[in-house]
Structure formats: C-alpha cells, structure tokens
Enzyme design. Sequence first.
Site, PDB file in Angstrom:
ATOM      1  N   VAL A 138     -59.829   5.819   7.884  1.00 50.54           N
ATOM      2  CA  VAL A 138     -60.995   5.405   8.644  1.00 50.54           C
ATOM      3  C   VAL A 138     -60.590   4.589   9.868  1.00 50.54           C
ATOM      4  CG1 VAL A 138     -63.163   4.113   8.563  1.00 50.54           C
ATOM      5  CG2 VAL A 138     -62.410   5.402   6.560  1.00 50.54           C
ATOM      6  N   GLU A 139     -59.634   3.699   9.675  1.00 55.98           N
ATOM      7  CA  GLU A 139     -59.267   2.770  10.738  1.00 55.98           C
ATOM      8  C   GLU A 139     -58.502   3.436  11.877  1.00 55.98           C
ATOM      9  OE1 GLU A 139     -60.278  -0.176  11.082  1.00 55.98           O
ATOM     10  OE2 GLU A 139     -60.859  -0.925   9.127  1.00 55.98           O
TER      11      GLU A 139
END
Length: 398
Positions: A138-139
């Site tokens: 996600v990051e």
Amino acid sequence: MTTNAPRRQFAAYGSVLTMAAVLLLGGCQVSTHSPSDDETNPQEGLSAALTPTAGGTQSGNDSKASTEQYTDLWQKIAASDAIALPDHKEIDYFLKLHSSRMLFTKAAPGAAEPWLYDIVTRLEQRNMPLELALLPIVESAYNPASRGAGVAGLWQLASQTGRNFKLRVNKSFDGRLDHIASTEATLDYLQHLHDMFGNDWISAVAAYNIGEGNFGNAVERSRRKGKATDFYSLGLSRKQVPTVYKWLALVDIVRDPKALAQSFPPIDNRQVLARELAPNGVSLKQIAAKSGIAEKELKKLNPAFRTGAVPTKGEYWINLPLDAADSFANAKGSMTADAKNVEVKDDDGEKPRRYVVKSGDTLGGIAKRNGVKLQALLSANGLKKDSVIRPGQTLKLP
C-alpha cells in the site's frame, strides 16, 4: 487448517488482473514519538546473519505458519491469521474496487521478492502479525527507492520519524531506503503505537497512517462521548485513514486462495540476499566489479547510498545477491577508498531535541520549561492545544 479470524467472501474476479496506481496513495505521517533518544548508524547492532534459513526457529505463529510448512511467503502470511476482519463497508469498498478496477495486482506483490523474506523473518522474531508485511504494498508498491511528499522507502517514513528511531538520514545515506534498517525502525514505531493504543494492531496502523497525535485525538473524542475506543468504534472513514482499509482489504485478498493465486505471484520462503559489512569510502562501482555483478543491479539493491559510495565513517551494510557474497568477501581487503568520498552531517545539521513526557506534564508547561513557544511545540508535533499527551511520549522540541 483452522483459522481464528472471521473469513470473508471475496468478490468475483475477472480473468486478467492489472494494477492501478491508486494502491500507492498510502503514506506514513511524521512521528514525533520515540522509545529512544540516540541516533545511530542504521545497521549498528545488526548482524548479516540475522536472516535464518528456511528451516530456522521462529517465535510466535508456530502452530499456524511454521517455516517448513509454507514454501510460498504469501501463503505463510495468510496463515498467520493474526488480524480479525469483520464485515465492514470501507473494506468492502476496496474489495469491490479491486474486483472492478483491478486495484491490487501482481506488479507490487512481484516487486516484493528481494525484500519480503527479511521482513517476514523480523516480524516473526518480534512475534508481530505477519500481515504487517503487506503494508509496503500500500505504501510504496514494495519499491525501496520510492519517494513521496516528505516520505521515502518501502514504509514511506518521514525523515524525522526515521531519525527518531535511529535511522541515519543525510546527504550521503538515507536509511529509509535500506530495507532492513527501515523495517527495524518501522516495527519499533508500530510496536510503540500498538502499546500506546490499547494493544491493538489496527489502531497502530491507523496512527501510523495519520499520525499518533491525530489518532489520539480521535480516541479521546470517542472516550468523552462515553463510546468505545477501539479502531472500529471511532467511525473513521476511508478518506480519513485510507491506508488502513486498503491494508485490511489486502489481508482479505491474501486469505482467499483464488484471489491469492490471481494477484500474488509466489515468492519462495527462502533467503534471497546476503548482507555484508561494507568497507568505508569505497564506491558501489568498485564493489560491483569486485563482486562480479552489474553496478546497476547493486545500486538497485542498495538505494540508500545516495552518492554511489559507502560513507567514510560508521558501519554500513550492503545487500548482495547470494551468489556474489563469496566474491565480495574474497575481494574486500583489496578495495580502496575513494578520496573524494567524505562523510556529511545530517541535513538539519544537528540531532533534534526531544522531551519525554512525565506524569502531570502539560503542553504549556513543557513549552515554558524548555524555552519554546507553545504554538511552535504544537506545530512540530502535529498537536492541538487540547491534544492529550501521555507519560512516556517523546515530543520534538522546535
């Protein structure tokens, strides 16, 4: 296999999955809290032998995800089953988005291959949920060289957050881009947040996403209303904490065998990289030549070295393909330092001042005793006048 967390049904997939860049929108907020006050070299105290072989001993999760049982790391993460997933509209939003717009695909999970084994190993060593290894998807889409607005690395750490947790961040070396150093710092931070917010990992990820000051304010608002203070009781939306719901949707996808097969290329549960102490002052070009690998490949595995060379002072570890480790070791003594390579100070020129909150402290009192303006103290820590501070918190002094 028996699972402890509720299983959820995943929406139907199309025959081909591709990826949208939406996945990369999550990012870590600046941390001003730290369990440690001293900045050190990012690899200080770490050993090149920290990463065990596939048959090694692990702490925690033994009955669910033994090292020998799973040949694929994604299956091992799914079997960890440490994060409970209730039916929730915000999680469903991202599941449906994935189903209709192919939000999560093979691109980011595939990029995790050089780094995932080391990250899962460290989560096991700390007895932390293996599902946390999905956060870098996600990051940063598992790109250690990724940079955002003031953040960088697999975990998208802000520079001050990194320094708070013993990362060296300067013009010659950015520890946020080193997969081991940044993971150690991030796991320290997540453990700190877990302990601060009710021993709850979802709350820890939420505080990591929006900043512990902001999350603490949400907890306090709920408490004042006489409501529960667990993450789901706070009623935070996907717009307020997007990283959390994307991460939980990923956890759901990984636990679905069909979804896992379609979106996550298998990654062998084995060590991929060797990690060696690098000689000071030596260029990556020289290391690559002596190790028998392409300079481009070495730089890709070591994006933290910002000048293309190992700084002249301090201990620094370098990542190498396993088959290059012997060549590096044999040639290490013959490598010569580059006279032009010099150590530089941190970007801010000095270590940040910090204050550890004591029982009975107030923000106004802390500001007065340390000779700083209250508003400057609040701004430096992302706080408001009515923010709640707790004993043991570490505040940055402007």
